[in-house]
Design an enzyme around this catalytic site. Sequence first.
Site, PDB file in Angstrom:
ATOM      1  N   CYS A   1       0.868  -1.187   0.000  1.00 53.83           N
ATOM      2  CA  CYS A   1       0.000   0.000   0.000  1.00 53.83           C
ATOM      3  C   CYS A   1       0.897   1.227   0.000  1.00 53.83           C
ATOM      4  O   CYS A   1       1.824   1.301  -0.801  1.00 53.83           O
ATOM      5  CB  CYS A   1      -0.956  -0.033   1.199  1.00 53.83           C
TER       6      CYS A   1
ATOM      7  N   ARG B   1      -2.151  -0.831   5.409  1.00 54.44           N
ATOM      8  CA  ARG B   1      -3.335  -1.438   4.799  1.00 54.44           C
ATOM      9  C   ARG B   1      -3.006  -2.810   4.215  1.00 54.44           C
ATOM     10  O   ARG B   1      -3.811  -3.750   4.293  1.00 54.44           O
ATOM     11  CB  ARG B   1      -3.882  -0.510   3.707  1.00 54.44           C
TER      12      ARG B   1
END
Length: 329
Positions: free
Chosen positions: A276, A281
Amino acid sequence: MKKSTIAVGILAVLGAAGYVGYTSMFGAKAVVVSADSLEQKFATYANPEAFVSTQDVKDMMDKGEDVVVIGALNPMKPDAPISGSFTLWRPDYSAAEGEYAFDGMRNSVDDMEALLSSYGATPESTIVVYAANSHHDAARLFWQIRNLGHEDVRYLDGGLNAWIGAGLPTGDANPTVAKTDYVAPAPQTEVNTLATLEMVLNAQNASDWVILDTRGTAEFDGSTTVSGAFGPGTIPGSVHINWTKALNEDTTLKSAEELQALYGDVIKGKKVITYCQSGVRSAHTQMVLEEVLGAEGVYNYDGSWIEYSHAHYEQKRADIPVQSGAKQS
């Protein structure tokens, strides 16, 4: 009544109203989650022991079990933490400033040992991690603690949102505990889940690998550059699956069947690298693939787009291609 007194009263009311408004806008949103439904869902996961409900956490804490609850909570948000838990934020478990030419990397084994020691943890402790609203920070912490070789790490499904929704106590956090001498059971474990820049480059041209971009659409298509990155774009050949697609509307994880439908065909027969902006994430997606679906050979790219874009835009490495990037002079 004096005008000054009236003015102070009005300011106090406005201040209180403002705080309530700020809290309602930016604080953790309460959600009601059935503990029974969670237990049924967890039972279908590849590793159900990696997940826990609010009621089970409360029971463990009430019984005085060896459980250490840690909230990855942004101090800029008005979130009252779980009572009895410890709180930290990204700088607490990220590399020290200046250690890298860019931000967002994990901190050292020594630093993680010191952190867990300050919470009174031992290698035998059950460590529960949680966050608020977007629970990817809990998954990042989950990944880093697992990389120490710590066996019993659990992700609180629904996080602080579900805790508040269950009416459980908040606010009395960071208790004073006896410091331990935590020693990572198997710190070399991280090699099994950590992707490096060189691995990413090799995977781009390998049919038995897939690279998952877990960012938002605007980041993936290059129309947005998030602060910290050195330019727009994506890693060539990446498959885009926003990490949020793994979540229900109430922020809990979807069922194993739904997650298999989302990721199954993409990762079938392949080793996987998730990335990410800074490996947060993507740590959530890595956790889902490994702990829910039982996938093997899943690696979280710690440097993610920050490191990759640094190599392309700052170091101007010819061997670091970018898709949907900016033209360089």
